[in-house]
Motif scaffolding. Structure first.
Motif, PDB file in Angstrom:
ATOM      1  N   MET A 177      -3.073  14.879   2.261  1.00 46.53           N
ATOM      2  CA  MET A 177      -2.543  13.758   1.502  1.00 46.53           C
ATOM      3  C   MET A 177      -1.831  14.262   0.258  1.00 46.53           C
ATOM      4  N   ALA A 178      -0.779  13.551  -0.144  1.00 40.59           N
ATOM      5  CA  ALA A 178      -0.086  13.838  -1.390  1.00 40.59           C
ATOM      6  C   ALA A 178       0.322  12.521  -2.023  1.00 40.59           C
ATOM      7  N   THR A 179       0.189  12.421  -3.340  1.00 39.84           N
ATOM      8  CA  THR A 179       0.604  11.213  -4.054  1.00 39.84           C
ATOM      9  C   THR A 179       1.633  11.578  -5.113  1.00 39.84           C
ATOM     10  N   LYS A 180       2.330  10.564  -5.596  1.00 40.78           N
ATOM     11  CA  LYS A 180       3.345  10.783  -6.619  1.00 40.78           C
ATOM     12  C   LYS A 180       2.747  11.134  -7.978  1.00 40.78           C
TER      13      LYS A 180
ATOM     14  N   TRP B  72      13.812   7.042   3.136  1.00 44.95           N
ATOM     15  CA  TRP B  72      13.045   5.883   2.672  1.00 44.95           C
ATOM     16  C   TRP B  72      11.621   6.237   2.264  1.00 44.95           C
ATOM     17  N   ALA B  73      11.019   7.240   2.918  1.00 42.70           N
ATOM     18  CA  ALA B  73       9.615   7.565   2.644  1.00 42.70           C
ATOM     19  C   ALA B  73       9.418   8.176   1.264  1.00 42.70           C
ATOM     20  N   ARG B  74      10.483   8.690   0.647  1.00 37.06           N
ATOM     21  CA  ARG B  74      10.355   9.264  -0.693  1.00 37.06           C
ATOM     22  C   ARG B  74       9.896   8.221  -1.702  1.00 37.06           C
ATOM     23  N   GLN B  75      10.110   6.923  -1.395  1.00 37.09           N
ATOM     24  CA  GLN B  75       9.671   5.869  -2.302  1.00 37.09           C
ATOM     25  C   GLN B  75       8.175   5.570  -2.194  1.00 37.09           C
ATOM     26  N   ALA B  76       7.577   5.924  -1.075  1.00 38.45           N
ATOM     27  CA  ALA B  76       6.146   5.623  -0.880  1.00 38.45           C
ATOM     28  C   ALA B  76       5.305   6.483  -1.813  1.00 38.45           C
ATOM     29  N   PRO B  77       4.372   5.891  -2.553  1.00 33.34           N
ATOM     30  CA  PRO B  77       3.573   6.676  -3.497  1.00 33.34           C
ATOM     31  C   PRO B  77       2.534   7.577  -2.847  1.00 33.34           C
ATOM     32  N   VAL B  78       2.228   7.305  -1.564  1.00 41.14           N
ATOM     33  CA  VAL B  78       1.233   8.118  -0.854  1.00 41.14           C
ATOM     34  C   VAL B  78       1.820   8.559   0.479  1.00 41.14           C
ATOM     35  N   LEU B  79       1.740   9.847   0.742  1.00 42.03           N
ATOM     36  CA  LEU B  79       2.122  10.393   2.045  1.00 42.03           C
ATOM     37  C   LEU B  79       0.925  11.134   2.616  1.00 42.03           C
ATOM     38  N   MET B  80       0.773  11.052   3.928  1.00 40.66           N
ATOM     39  CA  MET B  80      -0.315  11.755   4.614  1.00 40.66           C
ATOM     40  C   MET B  80       0.190  12.311   5.933  1.00 40.66           C
ATOM     41  N   VAL B  81      -0.573  13.231   6.481  1.00 38.92           N
ATOM     42  CA  VAL B  81      -0.425  13.637   7.872  1.00 38.92           C
ATOM     43  C   VAL B  81      -1.810  13.601   8.492  1.00 38.92           C
ATOM     44  N   SER B  82      -1.935  12.906   9.624  1.00 34.40           N
ATOM     45  CA  SER B  82      -3.199  12.933  10.358  1.00 34.40           C
ATOM     46  C   SER B  82      -3.222  14.174  11.250  1.00 34.40           C
ATOM     47  N   ILE B  83      -4.414  14.722  11.421  1.00 34.60           N
ATOM     48  CA  ILE B  83      -4.572  15.987  12.142  1.00 34.60           C
ATOM     49  C   ILE B  83      -5.761  15.881  13.083  1.00 34.60           C
TER      50      ILE B  83
END
Length: 201
Positions: A57-60, A80-91
């Motif tokens: 996970m990464a947040t702004k 568009w995803a650069r605007q999202a405050p939270v990004l994740m990758v499921s593994i």
């Protein structure tokens, strides 16, 4: 922005509300809400209770880390995803813990965990958009993911806004109608491809 599903039969209101927007506010997601999302994922069912789901996970709040995870997405999604405050990758963990044998249900079980997370997010007025368009190899390299694990999906999370905030290229798909295959196209009984009487029209 709300975009409820045009269902043919009654379902829970929270499932009608769930959809995958691309327009996100820059409002940060509260830590307690993120913890609720992971708690919802934690209680998903899984084969042999293996719980093969993991997340990076990464947040702004940490822009460098957010940018690092953003760089793993394909360019179209980055827009568009650069605007999202939270990004994740499921593994997914690919082998069973106890036997070491391949777990052919691992991706299924990760999907169940993320499904729980999405329903919880909707209840908290958060929006979630999953993405297949990312480099699993780059994710594995950046985060030093061991070989027995495999990235499954990228995920953007945040508060939704109106589509005017989107790049022009993304607005058309965002404003179009929602649709799904009819039930009779995927529910069979005595023979593959033969719709079950229950769902035949």
């Amino acid at each position: 922005m709300e975009k409820p599903a045009p269902t043919e039969y009654p379902i829970l209101e929270i499932l009608e509300r769930r959809w995958s927007p691309r327009a996100f506010s820059d409002q940060m997601v509260e830590p307690e809400k993120l913890l609720s999302l992971f708690e919802a994922a934690r209680w998903a069912p899984s084969s042999f209770n293996e719980q093969p789901w993991y997340f990076v996970m990464a947040t702004k709040e940490k822009p460098e880390e957010h940018g690092q995870l953003l760089s793993c997405l394909v360019e179209k999604n980055q827009q568009w995803a650069r605007q999202a405050p939270v990004l994740m990758v499921s593994i997914a963990k690919l082998n069973f813990e106890k036997t070491g044998k391949p777990n052919r249900h691992a991706f299924h079980d990760v999907g169940l965990a993320v499904g729980n997370m999405i329903v919880q997010a909707t209840a908290l007025d958060l929006c979630v958009h999953q993405m297949a368009g990312f480099s699993s190899q780059k994710v594995a390299e950046i985060y030093h993911i061991p070989n027995e694990f495999e990235p499954v999906t990228a995920i953007a999370i945040g508060y939704g806004v109106e589509i005017e905030a989107l790049p022009e290229a993304s607005k058309a798909s965002e404003s179009g109608p929602r649709s799904r295959k009819p039930i009779e196209s995927f529910v069979f009984d005595s023979e593959w491809g033969q719709p079950a009487p229950l769902v035949s029209k």
